[in-house]
Scaffold this active site. Structure first.
Site, PDB file in Angstrom:
ATOM      1  CG  ASN A   1      36.762  41.231  46.542  1.00 20.48           C
ATOM      2  OD1 ASN A   1      36.588  40.555  47.508  1.00 20.48           O
ATOM      3  ND2 ASN A   1      36.150  41.906  45.994  1.00 20.48           N
ATOM      4  CD1 TRP A   2      41.306  36.016  47.308  1.00 18.72           C
ATOM      5  CD2 TRP A   2      41.004  34.718  49.156  1.00 18.72           C
ATOM      6  NE1 TRP A   2      42.485  35.553  47.919  1.00 18.72           N
ATOM      7  CE2 TRP A   2      42.271  34.600  48.915  1.00 18.72           C
ATOM      8  CE3 TRP A   2      40.656  33.914  50.343  1.00 18.72           C
ATOM      9  CZ2 TRP A   2      43.470  33.934  49.381  1.00 18.72           C
ATOM     10  CZ3 TRP A   2      41.580  32.968  50.996  1.00 18.72           C
ATOM     11  CH2 TRP A   2      43.041  32.926  50.588  1.00 18.72           C
ATOM     12  CE  LYS A   3      34.498  39.963  43.474  1.00 14.27           C
ATOM     13  NZ  LYS A   3      33.686  40.200  42.312  1.00 14.27           N
TER      14      LYS A   3
ATOM     15  CD  GLU B   1      30.736  41.374  43.614  1.00 10.53           C
ATOM     16  OE1 GLU B   1      31.092  40.856  44.800  1.00 10.53           O
ATOM     17  OE2 GLU B   1      31.174  41.296  42.531  1.00 10.53           O
TER      18      GLU B   1
ATOM     19  CD  GLU C   1      36.440  46.868  42.412  1.00 11.05           C
ATOM     20  OE1 GLU C   1      37.423  46.095  42.159  1.00 11.05           O
ATOM     21  OE2 GLU C   1      35.235  46.722  43.193  1.00 11.05           O
TER      22      GLU C   1
ATOM     23  N   GLY D   1      33.953  41.045  36.880  1.00 13.44           N
ATOM     24  CA  GLY D   1      33.545  39.626  36.545  1.00 13.44           C
ATOM     25  C   GLY D   1      32.872  39.448  35.177  1.00 13.44           C
TER      26      GLY D   1
ATOM     27  CB  SER E   1      37.490  41.937  33.745  1.00 16.80           C
ATOM     28  OG  SER E   1      36.278  41.568  34.153  1.00 16.80           O
TER      29      SER E   1
ATOM     30  N   GLY F   1      39.372  40.544  41.691  1.00 10.76           N
ATOM     31  CA  GLY F   1      38.682  39.541  42.061  1.00 10.76           C
ATOM     32  C   GLY F   1      38.996  38.164  41.441  1.00 10.76           C
ATOM     33  N   GLY F   2      38.544  37.496  40.512  1.00 12.82           N
ATOM     34  CA  GLY F   2      38.658  36.259  40.005  1.00 12.82           C
ATOM     35  C   GLY F   2      40.034  35.981  39.913  1.00 12.82           C
TER      36      GLY F   2
HETATM   37  P1  PGA Z   1      36.715  40.798  39.071  1.00  9.68           P
HETATM   38  O1  PGA Z   1      36.274  41.512  40.399  1.00  9.68           O
HETATM   39  O2  PGA Z   1      38.427  41.113  39.008  1.00  9.68           O
HETATM   40  O3  PGA Z   1      36.420  39.260  39.116  1.00  9.68           O
HETATM   41  O4  PGA Z   1      36.156  41.592  37.846  1.00  9.68           O
HETATM   42  C1  PGA Z   1      36.959  42.585  41.033  1.00  9.68           C
HETATM   43  C2  PGA Z   1      36.252  43.208  42.258  1.00  9.68           C
HETATM   44  O5  PGA Z   1      34.831  42.869  42.350  1.00  9.68           O
HETATM   45  O6  PGA Z   1      36.885  43.828  42.913  1.00  9.68           O
END
Ligand code: PGA
Length: 251
Positions: free
Chosen positions: A9-11, A98, A168, A174, A214, A235-236
């Protein structure tokens, strides 16, 4: 048998050029070390057409991070499920925390998005999870149950089977604070029990439930070793090819 999936998930990260570079690096790495799970990258809308073309006939599937809750018309700035699908993208994240928190997406709006995604042959990755205060008050099960009931337990069994779920915990997204392996397994088993109660054991067994929050190259193997954790929504750590590939290799 349910599918194992590792989805990025590149956001709101990566210009088009940076996205092409990352996708190319991923594609090259996965040619050398083929994945044994399904690999998805969910990217900003602007990348979808280019990446779907670039990754055609590769094991990497492309997805959006959101879609509109209307099918078309005067909704300036929105992108419909049909438009997403027309790029060649196959998946669509719906209900990410989000979106729920910053854009106030309601259970009803998310239910509409899921239906529109399914109508347009997109595979929803539907996200659920509690915030820190809810976990501290021991209300995580109640919250997750309400999120499922509010947006996806109204689907027919046939449609529900097309979903991938992602648990999640919002406090883990994050933050570097990952759910422990036991916390993840406990919640995933609970989610599976809710699906079984609603749709029966076979559908529950066949539903892919990803963990997100995370998840990184160091902790992925331990999280994925749990019987009810079928992969991750990352994500990250999906923004760097070596890290994302290490997570894929851990599944
Ligand atoms: P994260 O994000 O791996 O950076 O914690 C996960 C997500 O929001 O899908």
């Amino acid at each position: 048998m349910r599918k194992n999936i590792v989805a990025g998930n590149w956001k709101m990260n990566k210009t088009l050029q940076e996205g092409v570079a990352l996708a190319t690096e991923l594609k090259n790495n996965l040619e050398l070390a083929p994945a044994t799970c399904e690999v998805v990258i969910s990217t900003p809308f602007i990348h979808l057409a280019t990446l779907a073309e670039l990754l055609k006939n590769t094991p990497i599937h492309v997805g959006a991070e959101n879609c509109a809750n209307h099918d078309k018309g005067a909704f300036t700035g929105e992108v419909s499920a049909e438009m997403v699908r027309s790029t060649g993208a196959e998946y669509c994240i719906i209900g990410h925390s989000e979106r729920r928190i910053y854009y106030k997406e309601s259970y009803e709006a998310l239910a509409e998005k899921v239906v529109l995604a399914l109508t347009n042959d997109l595979k929803p990755i539907f996200c659920i999870g509690e915030v820190k205060e809810e976990r501290e008050a021991g209300r995580q099960n109640e919250v997750v149950k309400a999120q499922l009931e509010g947006s996806v337990f109204t689907l027919s069994a046939e449609d529900f089977q097309k979903l991938t779920l992602a648990y999640e915990p919002v406090w883990a997204i994050g933050t570097g604070l990952t759910a422990t392996s036991d916390q993840a397994q406990e919640m995933h088993a609970y989610i599976r029990s809710l699906i079984a109660a609603k749709y029966g054991n076979e559908i529950a067994d066949n539903t892919t439930i990803l963990y997100g929050g995370s998840c990184n190259a160091k902790n992925a193997a331990e999280l994925f070793a749990n019987p009810d954790v079928d992969g991750g929504l990352i994500g990250g750590a999906s923004l760097k090819a070596p890290d994302f590939c290490a997570i894929i290799a851990a599944r």
